[in-house]
Design a protein around this motif. Structure first.
Motif, mmCIF file in Angstrom:
data_model
loop_
_atom_site.group_PDB
_atom_site.id
_atom_site.type_symbol
_atom_site.label_atom_id
_atom_site.label_comp_id
_atom_site.label_asym_id
_atom_site.label_seq_id
_atom_site.Cartn_x
_atom_site.Cartn_y
_atom_site.Cartn_z
ATOM 1 N N GLU A 130 0.809 -1.219 0.000
ATOM 2 C CA GLU A 130 0.000 0.000 0.000
ATOM 3 C C GLU A 130 0.848 1.277 0.000
ATOM 4 O O GLU A 130 0.539 2.232 -0.699
ATOM 5 C CB GLU A 130 -0.916 -0.009 1.227
ATOM 6 N N GLU A 149 -7.774 -4.494 -2.711
ATOM 7 C CA GLU A 149 -6.673 -4.629 -1.766
ATOM 8 C C GLU A 149 -7.024 -5.684 -0.731
ATOM 9 O O GLU A 149 -8.193 -5.976 -0.484
ATOM 10 C CB GLU A 149 -6.317 -3.295 -1.106
ATOM 11 N N ARG A 165 -2.138 -4.056 -2.660
ATOM 12 C CA ARG A 165 -3.061 -3.631 -3.704
ATOM 13 C C ARG A 165 -2.789 -4.473 -4.940
ATOM 14 O O ARG A 165 -1.652 -4.615 -5.355
ATOM 15 C CB ARG A 165 -2.869 -2.148 -4.006
#
Length: 171
Positions: A130, A149, A165
């Motif tokens: 992330e 995600e 993600r």
């Protein structure tokens, strides 16, 4: 494997790549950002290196002018049943001092072309931590689409939660 671009070559690992490989695995930031193995123990690094050499779909990103290894790119199988046979997950990392030179971008272009044109793939997947924005931007630049995600929830192992993600590129 031997793919040639303007600045990089994607090729199989060679014995002479170990020193460059060791630079990648002993850098904790590479582990934190990409999940790459981390060790400062040279003997453990050699074991990891030989595992990469033997793993189908793991390749060296090397400078075209010198053949110096500067990174790793992978096409990992996602499963060998049904439609998963025609999909792969792309992973990549470039050693710090070679970042922001367009090398990862060129390597991604080469591996996408190889995957769709030579392997007949129908999808490529990729993931990024992330907080690791650079590869996310690179994936979007190459037409990967953000899909979802996932929280890896590693805190039960004494680690932090990791949000990954996931991005998809269809052929």
């Amino acid at each position: 494997m031997h793919l040639i671009g303007k600045k990089v070559i994607i090729r199989n690992f060679e014995e002479g790549d170990f020193d460059s490989f060791y630079v990648l695995v002993k850098n904790k930031a590479n582990h934190d950002l990409s999940g790459m193995e981390y060790t400062t123990d040279i003997n453990e690094a050699k074991k990891i290196f030989y595992r990469y050499m033997e793993t189908p779909g793991s390749y060296c990103i090397a400078l075209k002018e010198s053949s110096l290894m500067v990174g790793i790119i992978e096409l990992n199988e996602r499963g060998m049943s049904g439609e998963l046979q025609k999909t792969r997950e792309v992973g990549f990392i470039i050693e710090g001092k070679y970042r922001r030179l367009g090398l990862a971008s060129e390597a991604i272009e080469l591996i996408i072309k190889y995957g769709f044109e030579r392997l007949g793939l129908i999808e490529l997947w990729a993931s990024a931590e992330e907080d690791n924005i650079a590869p996310q931007k690179l994936l979007v630049k190459h037409n990967f689409k953000y899909i979802y995600e996932v929280n890896q929830a590693l805190n039960f192992l004494g680690g932090d939660d990791k949000i990954l993600r996931y991005y998809l590129l269809k052929g």
